[in-house]
Design a protein around this motif. Structure first.
Motif, mmCIF file in Angstrom:
data_model
loop_
_atom_site.group_PDB
_atom_site.id
_atom_site.type_symbol
_atom_site.label_atom_id
_atom_site.label_comp_id
_atom_site.label_asym_id
_atom_site.label_seq_id
_atom_site.Cartn_x
_atom_site.Cartn_y
_atom_site.Cartn_z
ATOM 1 N N ALA A 1 1.839 4.460 -8.522
ATOM 2 C CA ALA A 1 2.354 4.702 -6.968
ATOM 3 C C ALA A 1 2.799 5.793 -6.414
ATOM 4 N N GLY A 2 3.468 6.764 -7.336
ATOM 5 C CA GLY A 2 5.077 7.953 -6.926
ATOM 6 C C GLY A 2 3.854 8.539 -6.239
ATOM 7 N N GLU A 3 4.884 9.639 -4.891
ATOM 8 C CA GLU A 3 4.073 10.645 -4.807
ATOM 9 C C GLU A 3 3.591 11.514 -5.379
ATOM 10 N N GLY A 4 2.377 12.251 -5.171
ATOM 11 C CA GLY A 4 1.266 13.050 -6.429
ATOM 12 C C GLY A 4 0.798 12.134 -7.829
ATOM 13 N N GLN A 5 1.158 10.907 -7.723
ATOM 14 C CA GLN A 5 0.594 10.719 -9.076
ATOM 15 C C GLN A 5 -0.221 9.522 -9.047
ATOM 16 N N GLY B 1 -4.255 -2.263 -3.167
ATOM 17 C CA GLY B 1 -5.073 -1.954 -3.970
ATOM 18 C C GLY B 1 -5.229 -0.654 -4.979
ATOM 19 N N ILE B 2 -6.270 -0.726 -5.861
ATOM 20 C CA ILE B 2 -6.468 0.412 -6.219
ATOM 21 C C ILE B 2 -8.135 1.358 -5.894
ATOM 22 N N GLY B 3 -7.945 2.018 -5.587
ATOM 23 C CA GLY B 3 -9.044 2.746 -5.493
ATOM 24 C C GLY B 3 -8.894 3.802 -6.431
ATOM 25 N N ALA C 1 -7.625 6.731 -10.870
ATOM 26 C CA ALA C 1 -7.856 5.887 -9.832
ATOM 27 C C ALA C 1 -6.394 6.123 -8.842
ATOM 28 N N TYR C 2 -6.038 5.940 -7.975
ATOM 29 C CA TYR C 2 -4.719 5.481 -7.092
ATOM 30 C C TYR C 2 -4.666 3.897 -6.455
ATOM 31 N N VAL C 3 -3.313 4.290 -6.257
ATOM 32 C CA VAL C 3 -3.083 3.070 -6.197
ATOM 33 C C VAL C 3 -2.967 2.758 -4.126
ATOM 34 N N LEU C 4 -3.769 2.346 -3.208
ATOM 35 C CA LEU C 4 -3.787 2.186 -2.003
ATOM 36 C C LEU C 4 -2.248 1.691 -1.051
#
Length: 364
Positions: free
Chosen positions: A134-138, A87-89, A80-83
Motif C-alpha cells: 500500500a506504500g506510495e508508488g508500490q 479494495g484491490i484494483g 494490482a493496486y490498493v484502492l
C-alpha cells in the motif's frame, strides 16, 4: 470455463511479509502462490485443462523442453493496486489478455480465452491480496507467461504448453524513484526488424536487448533507446518502454510518438497515454521520429520534454541521452510539467484516486 483446483500454500508469517513489503524493489520478492493451466497432452486431447492455484515453487522440466531450445515462450505484465477504500484494483487487464493472444498467434502458440486469463489473474490476486503493498508508488506486479512444453528437439510448434501467473510486490522500477533518467542511444545493436516479433511480448525480444543494455550501463545510463534496423535512423522504443516527445507549450502540448510499425510493442501504457492526452484536448502525432530531430530540437529548445512509459516504469522523464556521438540534455535535464501531469492523471486512475471515464480500473 475451467474451475480452479485450490491447493493453498503455507503462508509466510505476517511479520516476515511486512519486512519484505517495506522495500520490495522490483522482481526479487514473490508471493505465496502461483497459477498454472496446461494445454494439450491430457486424456481428452487438445485444449486447456488442469487450472490450479498452487504454492509458488520450481517447475519440473525435461532438458529437452521445446521452450529451452527454440524460444517458444511469451509473457505479459500488469499490476494490482490498493484502492483508497482498501479494495484491490487491476488496470486494463483485458488489454493484456488481448496482447497475450496476439503474441501467441505470432509464435504459433494456442490462444488463451480472455475470460480464463482474467480469472487466472483474479484467482492469484484474491489468494495473495495481503501481498499487495500500500506504500506510495508500490503495487503488485503480475507476470503471466506461457512456455512450450514438448520434450522434443524437432523444429515445429509444440503440442503441449504451460500457462502460469506469478506475482511480485514492487517498488520503483528505477533506483531513486521518479526522477529523470539517462538513456543510451544504441547504434551497434537492433532490437527488432520488420517482419519479426518486435510488436509482441516474445521473451526473445528481451534477450537480444541485454547486450545493448549492458553497453548502456557501462556508459552510465539507465536504459537503451533502439533505432530502426534498416536505416539506423528512426527512433523505435526503449528496452522496456515506449517513447514520447513533447512540443508546443505546457498549456497546449503536442505529443509525438513513433507509430506502431510492426517492430514496436503496442504498450498498454502507451495506449493509455494517447487516450488521456486526446481526452484533455492535447494534440497527438504518431509519426516517424529521427534521432537527428531529437538531438537538434533538444539543443534549440523546440523540444520541451521526453518521457518513456510502460507497465514497470509507469511514466518516467528522460533528462539526458548519450551515444557514441556525444550527449545532450532535454529541457535542462529536469522533469517537465507535461510529464508530471500525465503521470499524475494515469496513476490517479490506476490507484482509484481520480475519475475513471474509460472504465479501465477493474476491482478484484
Amino acid at each position: 470455463m475451467l474451475e480452479f483446483d485450490i491447493a493453498p500454500a503455507e503462508r509466510r508469517p505476517a511479520a516476515e511479509r511486512a519486512a519484505l513489503l517495506a522495500d520490495p524493489g522490483f522482481g526479487r520478492v514473490f508471493t505465496d502462490h502461483m497459477v498454472t493451466i496446461r494445454y494439450g497432452g491430457g486424456d481428452e486431447g487438445e485444449g486447456w485443462r488442469d487450472a490450479r492455484l498452487i504454492p509458488f515453487g520450481p517447475l519440473s522440466l525435461s532438458p529437452a523442453t521445446a521452450a529451452l531450445h527454440y524460444g517458444q515462450e511469451l509473457f505479459e505484465g500488469l499490476k494490482a493496486y490498493v484502492l483508497p477504500d482498501g479494495g484491490i484494483g487491476l488496470f486494463r487487464p483485458e488489454a493484456n489478455a488481448r496482447r497475450l493472444n496476439a503474441t501467441a498467434d505470432r509464435l504459433a502458440m494456442p490462444q488463451l480465452p480472455e475470460e480464463l486469463f482474467l480469472k487466472a489473474v483474479r484467482t492469484l490476486v484474491e489468494a495473495d491480496r495481503d501481498w499487495v503493498p500500500a506504500g506510495e508508488g508500490q503495487s503488485l506486479y503480475l507476470r503471466p507467461f506461457m512456455i512450450a512444453m514438448d520434450p522434443f528437439l524437432g523444429v515445429r510448434p509444440s503440442s503441449e504448453y504451460l500457462f502460469a501467473v506469478i506475482a511480485s510486490p514492487a517498488g520503483a522500477y528505477f533506483s531513486g524513484g521518479a526522477k529523470p533518467v539517462t538513456v543510451w542511444i544504441s547504434q551497434d545493436y537492433s532490437r527488432a526488424a520488420p517482419g519479426g516479433t518486435g510488436h509482441v511480448k516474445a521473451a526473445a525480444n528481451y534477450a537480444v536487448s541485454l547486450r545493448a543494455q549492458a553497453q548502456a550501463q557501462d556508459a552510465g545510463c539507465d536504459q537503451t533507446v533502439f533505432l530502426d534496423a534498416v536505416e539506423h535512423r528512426w527512433i523505435e522504443e526503449s528496452g522496456s518502454m515506449n517513447l514520447f516527445f513533447v512540443y508546443g507549450s505546457a498549456e497546449a502540448p503536442v505529443l509525438v510518438t513513433p507509430p506502431l510499425n510492426g517492430s514496436i510493442l503496442p504498450g498498454v501504457t502507451r495506449d493509455s497515454v494517447l487516450t488521456l492526452a486526446r481526452h484533455r484536448g492535447w494534440a497527438v502525432r504518431e509519426r516517424p521520429y529521427s534521432v537527428d530531430e531529437w538531438r537538434t530540437d533538444a539543443a534549440n529548445g523546440t523540444l520541451l520534454e521526453t518521457f518513456a512509459c510502460g507497465t514497470g516504469v509507469v511514466i518516467t522523464s528522460i533528462g539526458r541521452a548519450r551515444s557514441h556521438d556525444g550527449e545532450f540534455a532535454i529541457g535542462g535535464g529536469a522533469e517537465g510539467p507535461v510529464t508530471a501531469q500525465i503521470r499524475d492523471c494515469l496513476v490517479g486512475i490506476q490507484r482509484g484516486r481520480a475519475e475513471d471515464p474509460f472504465g479501465w480500473s477493474v476491482r478484484v
